[in-house]
Design a protein around this motif. Structure first.
Motif, short mmCIF file in Angstrom:
data_model
loop_
_atom_site.label_atom_id
_atom_site.label_comp_id
_atom_site.label_asym_id
_atom_site.label_seq_id
_atom_site.Cartn_x
_atom_site.Cartn_y
_atom_site.Cartn_z
N SER A 60 -94.70 -85.86 48.02
CA SER A 60 -95.29 -86.75 49.02
C SER A 60 -95.73 -85.91 50.21
O SER A 60 -95.10 -84.89 50.52
N ALA B 142 -95.96 -89.97 46.38
CA ALA B 142 -95.73 -91.16 47.19
C ALA B 142 -96.60 -91.00 48.44
O ALA B 142 -96.33 -90.15 49.28
N ASN B 143 -97.66 -91.79 48.50
CA ASN B 143 -98.61 -91.62 49.60
C ASN B 143 -97.93 -91.83 50.95
O ASN B 143 -97.29 -92.85 51.20
N ARG B 144 -98.07 -90.86 51.80
CA ARG B 144 -97.43 -90.90 53.12
C ARG B 144 -98.29 -90.16 54.12
O ARG B 144 -98.96 -89.18 53.79
N TYR C 50 -94.29 -93.19 56.94
CA TYR C 50 -94.82 -94.39 56.29
C TYR C 50 -96.12 -94.10 55.56
O TYR C 50 -96.70 -93.03 55.65
N GLY C 51 -96.57 -95.13 54.89
CA GLY C 51 -97.65 -94.92 53.94
C GLY C 51 -99.03 -94.82 54.56
O GLY C 51 -99.40 -95.66 55.37
N GLN D 195 -102.98 -92.75 52.99
CA GLN D 195 -103.45 -91.95 51.84
C GLN D 195 -104.08 -90.64 52.26
O GLN D 195 -104.77 -90.00 51.48
N ASP E 57 -98.43 -96.04 46.95
CA ASP E 57 -98.33 -96.20 48.39
C ASP E 57 -96.88 -96.14 48.84
O ASP E 57 -96.02 -96.85 48.29
N GLY E 58 -96.61 -95.29 49.81
CA GLY E 58 -95.25 -95.10 50.30
C GLY E 58 -94.66 -96.39 50.83
O GLY E 58 -95.32 -97.16 51.54
N THR F 180 -93.57 -97.89 46.67
CA THR F 180 -92.43 -97.11 46.16
C THR F 180 -91.11 -97.85 46.31
O THR F 180 -90.20 -97.69 45.50
N GLY G 186 -98.74 -96.25 58.30
CA GLY G 186 -97.96 -97.43 57.92
C GLY G 186 -98.30 -98.69 58.70
O GLY G 186 -97.61 -99.70 58.56
#
Ligand SMILES: Cc1ncc(C[n+]2csc(CCOP(=O)(O)OP(=O)(O)O)c2C)c(N)n1
Ligand code: SF4
Ligand code: SF4
Ligand code: SF4
Ligand SMILES: [Mg+2]
Lengths: 389, 303, 96
Positions: free
Chosen positions: A80, A106-108, A117-118, A120, A167-168, A172, A356
């Motif tokens: 990530s 895990a997109n973060r 947090y998420g 991309q 997406d984080g 996830t 996020g």
């Protein structure tokens, strides 16, 4: 087949278990951690028979996976954000060497400022690293794409690594009911890994060599061509998957109510679910809106986009990304297809969810409004302040 | 004693051949000999550096055993993957061996090396030490000795080459409580050969640090590579030792040292050194040997 | 006995002539190193076959034969290490 209530990461771990990778290198980073924790438990309880290697960095995680792949082993790793950037050198090494590794990302958000947090920006910053990139929407698709990922990557025509992006947190760490295929079906879908691109004692090879200007372009062209050819393999893989498991994702993209749509929103990943609901609401009011989920962004689904967008009046690209000083990278890619194919439509970019930031139903409704009325091309959604001029 | 590998008994096969290393290259001798000892089951991993640069230029490929270039930092991590992957696909009778330069080992690759030793992966890591980043044009590495002139530690009025002593990588590695570590030199191939042979039979991580002079970087004639490596040991700036079962062992304990000036001033990279600089090196040497002689098991043992 | 050896090479004409990935047959040589040399080592009759030159040649080009040693001049770089290491001065460097 069994059903279970799983997070996106848990579901992905189940997919990995079913794919039977022989070597797995792990290094923790939020929000990827639970996937490597689940996998460690699976190795402990022998439900996954794999060499589990606790490496000392993400660079090593991928370097190790490359080494194992070069011996002909099926390999897995996950990362990530900062970890993905830390392994950047190895990303290109893996793709240039044509090692069909599957990696979950895990997109973060990426530092600075720090943020777990998420968004991309991590994976989209690596669009040119030569990996196939797929973005999944929910826990079921996570599991399924772990399996499909290997099927695509290891196809001899492709032989290219696959990055599956979740997406984080919103994906996830969100729990959903997931169907877990049986090992028998998984094995029927995914045959053991076989390749010429490896070392063996009977047929010794020299790998990862240098290639000077006289041949280098050809190697790069071959790599590019494999990525282009993977489009067909992705579609065939999805069809075979549907045959065995009864679920299909439509290949590179997945349209929703686009056939007669005048206004189409293009999305990536987990936000798609909410956008679909908004489309339904607006459709009920008689508005001709639709949705196109970009599942793969490399290879880029040019033909799918042309077919889907051809008769639209305006389209929007909603992405959790900004290429500073320009616009969202997905938007740039989409615009290029539209320009090359002479499509006559307005395009808008909606940058949202950075670090996020929540993307609300109202935000999405407003985005469709924007498509209908027109306005600024590049828009930041959900900025909490006014912009000083 | 009797079944040691010697020039007579070592395989006639060559595994590193036709390469483009400079004439008289010490590193290429180290790689050549290591692979002759390990044989066709060796799977070698070489990071960016001179030995990969001179051996892997498609279509001209100079290793007859399985070999792969790793990223510069990734020798040990790729070795880990190669070893695990080979086992996973059922390959038997192989040895995953790393052949990395001093920069690739002591600087950028030390994290991965440390990780591999920590996991006790079943690999052999050989660092060929030519005391600088040679492939990029003789820049200072963590293993460049005090006083050496490199292209990034020039010698001038103010500074006489490199200001810092050579990192003690052998002891850094040993501090991991590795099953086997050794120093060696291409000036003493029988010793190097036996150490590779020994290391190859270790279950777990083994490390050999072999000094391999580079005539270009050191500023010596191309036919003096072996001689200078021998002088380095004779004057006490390098020593042959092993670490095994938690103990250090000195393999050779010379009663006196040859002239340190002779060693230094024979090389272009040290030509600028003044008496005071040489004294610093002599003092460092003496301090080191005093500690070694006091703390290590130095029963002289024929290897 | 085996070692990397010279093979015929033709620049690939079509994409499929290239290997998959960056993996190709080990020990595949296409050029010689003989042009690097100004002097060539000659092993003379003084040789006692102690094998020091064989062992220390960085390029591994001295090889054992039925009756002593020979040199693969295709790949000898003329460094002179063999001449220096010989305890009997049995190797003479001859200008090319
Ligand atoms: C990540 C990265 N940084 C820098 C380099 C450039 N580089 C290639 S080889 C090399 C020098 C290698 O030195 P060393 O490990 O001592 O081996 P030698 O060339 O001396 O044999 C450097 C700095 C690289 N290839 N990769
Ligand atoms: S520069 Fe030095 S280490 Fe590199 S090939 Fe030449 S002699 Fe060998
Ligand atoms: S070193 Fe001299 S004596 Fe010994 S084998 Fe070579 S040529 Fe003969
Ligand atoms: S001159 Fe150098 S390369 Fe040629 S045989 Fe002697 S040692 Fe080997
Ligand atoms: Mg070096």
């Amino acid at each position: 087949m069994a059903k279970a209530f799983l997070s996106g990461n848990d579901a992905f771990a189940e997919g990995v278990r079913l794919a039977r990778p022989q070597v797995i290198s792990i290094y923790p980073i939020t929000p990827q951690t639970t996937v490597v924790e689940r996998i460690s438990e699976m190795v402990e309880d022998s439900s996954l028979k794999s060499e589990l290697i606790h490496v000392e960095s993400e660079h090593s995680a991928l370097s190790c996976a490359i080494g194992a792949s070069a011996m002909g082993a099926r390999t897995f790793t996950a990362t990530s954000s900062q970890g993905l950037l830390y392994m950047a050198e190895c990303l290109q090494y893996a793709s240039g060497g044509r090692f069909p590794i599957v990696m979950m990302n895990a997109n973060r958000s990426t530092a600075l400022p720090w943020n777990i947090y998420g968004d991309q920006r991590d994976s989209l910053s690596q669009l040119d690293c030569g990996w196939i990139q797929v973005y999944v929407e929910d826990a079921q698709e996570s599991l399924d794409m772990a399996l499909q990922g290997y099927h695509i990557a290891e196809n001899p025509l492709v032989s290219t690594p696959v990055m599956v992006n979740l997406d984080g947190f919103v994906l996830t760490h969100t729990y959903e009911t997931v169907e877990i295929p049986s090992q028998t079906d998984a094995d029927r879908f995914l045959p053991p890994f076989q390749t010429e691109n490896k070392m063996s004692l009977d047929n010794p090879k020299n790998l990862a060599f240098s290639v000077g200007p006289d041949n280098n372009m050809e190697f790069k062209y071959i790599q590019h061509k494999a990525m282009l050819d993977s489009r067909r393999v992705i579609e065939e893989t999805d069809a075979k998957f549907a045959e065995i498991f009864g679920r299909s994702y439509g290949g590179l993209t997945q349209g929703y109510r686009i056939d007669d749509a005048d206004y189409i929103l293009i999305t990536l990943g987990s936000i798609t679910g909410l956008c679909r609901e908004v489309v339904d609401e607006l459709r009920e009011r008689g508005e001709k809106v639709g949705l196109l989920k970009l599942r793969f962004i490399r290879p880029f689904p040019s033909d799918d986009l042309v077919a889907a967008l051809e008769s639209a009046k305006a389209i929007g690209v909603l992405e959790k990304d900004i290429s500073f000083g320009y616009e969202g990278t997905v938007y740039t890619n989409v615009n290029s297809v539209i320009a090359k194919n002479g499509l006559c439509l307005e395009t808008y970019n909606f940058i949202a969810g950075l670090g996020g930031r929540d993307i609300s139903r109202e935000n999405i409704t407003a985005i469709f409004r924007h498509l209908q009325t027109g306005g600024q091309h590049v828009n930041f959604i959900g900025l909490g302040v006014t912009i000083d001029e | 004693m009797s079944n040691k590998i010697t020039a007579k008994t070592i395989t006639d096969s060559e595994f590193f051949y036709g390469h483009k290393a400079c004439a008289g290259c010490g590193g290429s001798l180290a790689v050549r000999i290591a692979l002759k000892v390990l044989g066709e089951g060796a799977i070698s991993v070489l990071p960016a550096g001179c030995m990969s640069a001179v051996g892997f230029n498609y279509p001209h490929l100079c290793f007859s055993n399985n070999s792969i270039i790793s990223t510069f930092a990734g020798t040990a991590s790729m070795l880990t993957g190669v070893e695990a992957g080979a086992r996973a696909v059922g390959i038997k009778n192989f040895k995953a061996v790393g052949l990395a330069g001093d920069g690739g080992t002591a600087d950028i690759g030390i994290q991965a090396l440390s990780g591999a030793i920590d996991r006790n992966d079943d690999i052999l890591y050989i660092c060929y030490d030519n005391e600088a980043y040679m492939n990029t044009g003789i820049q200072k590495s963590g293993l460049t000795p005090f006083g050496a002139k490199t292209t990034t530690t020039p010698s001038g009025e103010n500074i006489h080459g490199n200001l810092r002593p050579k990192k003690n990588l052998f002891e850094i590695v040993a501090a991991h409580d590795i099953p086997y570590a050794a120093t060696a030199s291409i000036g003493n191939l029988p010793d190097f050969i036996n150490k590779i042979e020994k290391a190859s039979k270790i279950k777990g991580t083994a490390y050999i640090h072999v000094v391999a002079p580079c005539p270009i970087g050191w500023g010596i004639p191309v036919n003096e590579t072996i001689e200078i490596a021998r002088k380095m040991m004779d004057c006490g700036l390098w020593y042959l030792a092993e670490y095994e079962n938690g103990k250090f062992k000195l393999n050779k304990n010379p009663s006196d040292f040859s002239s340190i000036e002779d060693y230094l001033l024979a090389q272009g990279r040290f030509k600028h050194l003044e008496a005071a600089d040489i004294e610093i090196l002599a003092l460092q040497r003496d301090t080191k040997w005093a500690t070694i002689r006091k703390n290590w098991n130095n029963i002289q043992e024929e290897l | 006995m085996s070692k990397p050896y010279l093979r015929p090479y033709q620049k690939p004409q079509k994409l499929s002539d290239y290997p998959l990935g960056t993996a190709s047959e080990a020990g595949y040589l296409v050029t010689k190193n003989s042009g690097w040399r100004n002097e060539r080592p000659i092993i003379t009759d003084e040789c006692i076959n102690c094998l020091q030159c064989y062992l220390y040649c960085p390029d591994g080009v001295i090889f054992k034969t039925e009756d002593g040693l020979d040199i693969d001049y295709d790949f000898c770089k003329g460094c002179g290490i063999c001449e220096k290491i010989c305890p009997k001065q049995a190797i003479k460097m001859e200008v090319e």
